[in-house]
Scaffold this active site. Sequence first.
Site, short mmCIF file in Angstrom:
data_model
loop_
_atom_site.label_atom_id
_atom_site.label_comp_id
_atom_site.label_asym_id
_atom_site.label_seq_id
_atom_site.Cartn_x
_atom_site.Cartn_y
_atom_site.Cartn_z
N ASP A 1 0.87 -1.18 0.00
CA ASP A 1 0.00 0.00 0.00
C ASP A 1 0.91 1.23 0.00
O ASP A 1 2.13 1.12 -0.18
CB ASP A 1 -1.02 -0.05 1.16
CG ASP A 1 -0.39 0.18 2.54
OD1 ASP A 1 0.84 0.38 2.62
OD2 ASP A 1 -1.14 0.17 3.53
N HIS B 1 10.12 -24.02 9.43
CA HIS B 1 9.10 -24.65 10.28
C HIS B 1 7.68 -24.53 9.74
O HIS B 1 6.87 -25.41 9.98
CB HIS B 1 9.13 -24.04 11.69
CG HIS B 1 10.38 -24.37 12.45
ND1 HIS B 1 10.49 -24.17 13.81
CD2 HIS B 1 11.57 -24.89 12.05
CE1 HIS B 1 11.70 -24.55 14.21
NE2 HIS B 1 12.38 -24.98 13.15
N CYS C 1 3.23 -3.06 4.02
CA CYS C 1 2.39 -1.89 4.36
C CYS C 1 3.10 -1.15 5.48
O CYS C 1 4.30 -1.36 5.68
CB CYS C 1 0.95 -2.30 4.70
SG CYS C 1 0.73 -3.32 6.17
N HIS D 1 7.53 -30.80 11.27
CA HIS D 1 6.91 -29.52 10.90
C HIS D 1 5.85 -29.72 9.82
O HIS D 1 4.86 -29.00 9.77
CB HIS D 1 7.98 -28.54 10.42
CG HIS D 1 9.03 -28.28 11.45
ND1 HIS D 1 8.74 -27.70 12.67
CD2 HIS D 1 10.35 -28.56 11.47
CE1 HIS D 1 9.84 -27.61 13.39
NE2 HIS D 1 10.84 -28.14 12.69
N THR E 1 2.78 -1.31 8.80
CA THR E 1 3.18 -2.21 9.88
C THR E 1 3.40 -3.65 9.39
O THR E 1 3.98 -4.46 10.12
CB THR E 1 2.07 -2.29 10.95
OG1 THR E 1 0.87 -2.75 10.30
CG2 THR E 1 1.82 -0.93 11.58
C1 RB5 Z 1 -1.98 2.77 6.54
O1 RB5 Z 1 -2.03 3.96 7.23
C2 RB5 Z 1 -1.67 1.63 7.49
O2 RB5 Z 1 -2.76 1.40 8.31
C3 RB5 Z 1 -1.31 0.39 6.71
O3 RB5 Z 1 -0.19 0.65 5.92
C4 RB5 Z 1 -0.94 -0.82 7.56
O4 RB5 Z 1 -0.01 -0.49 8.53
C5 RB5 Z 1 -2.07 -1.59 8.09
O5 RB5 Z 1 -1.93 -2.59 8.79
#
Ligand code: RB5
Length: 150
Positions: free
Chosen positions: A8, A98, A65, A133, A67
């Site tokens: 994203d 694993h 993304c 595994h 996180t």
């Molecule tokens: C976008 O702001 C953020 O929420 C997305 O990139 C991600 O971290 C979602 O899990």
Amino acid sequence: MKVAIASDHGGINIREEIKSLLEEMGIQYEDFGCECSTSVDYPDYALPVAEKVANGEFDRGILICGTGIGMSIAANKVKGIRCALVHDTFSAKATREHNDTNMLAMGERVIGPGLARDIAKIWLTTDFEGGRHENRVNKITQYENANPSL
Ligand code: RB5
């Protein structure tokens, strides 16, 4: 090996870093976006890529993304996907050995491009150990197969 990659708006820089790694490693890949200058919704990128891995069009998928969490949650909703959210090299190796993960998620607001590159390289080059595994991974597949509504 054929790799599908997407991010994203929060993962564009690491996506470019991983694309250059894939080129250096001589691994075929396709970039599924985003082509975004503004905010987009991560499931719109995670789900199509996960489906392409699940149906065998691609061997592996890499999602980035902010996180890595949203991408990994969405990808793991697709039957046959084992997506690991990884931010350290130990886990990158362990999740291949694993869990036989077929998708990798990372967060650009969590780690830098150098560590993301190391993680992806280890994840792409480490084999599944099988054995005990395999029994464990098979239990997940059996659960999916026994619940067709998933
Ligand atoms: C976008 O702001 C953020 O929420 C997305 O990139 C991600 O971290 C979602 O899990």
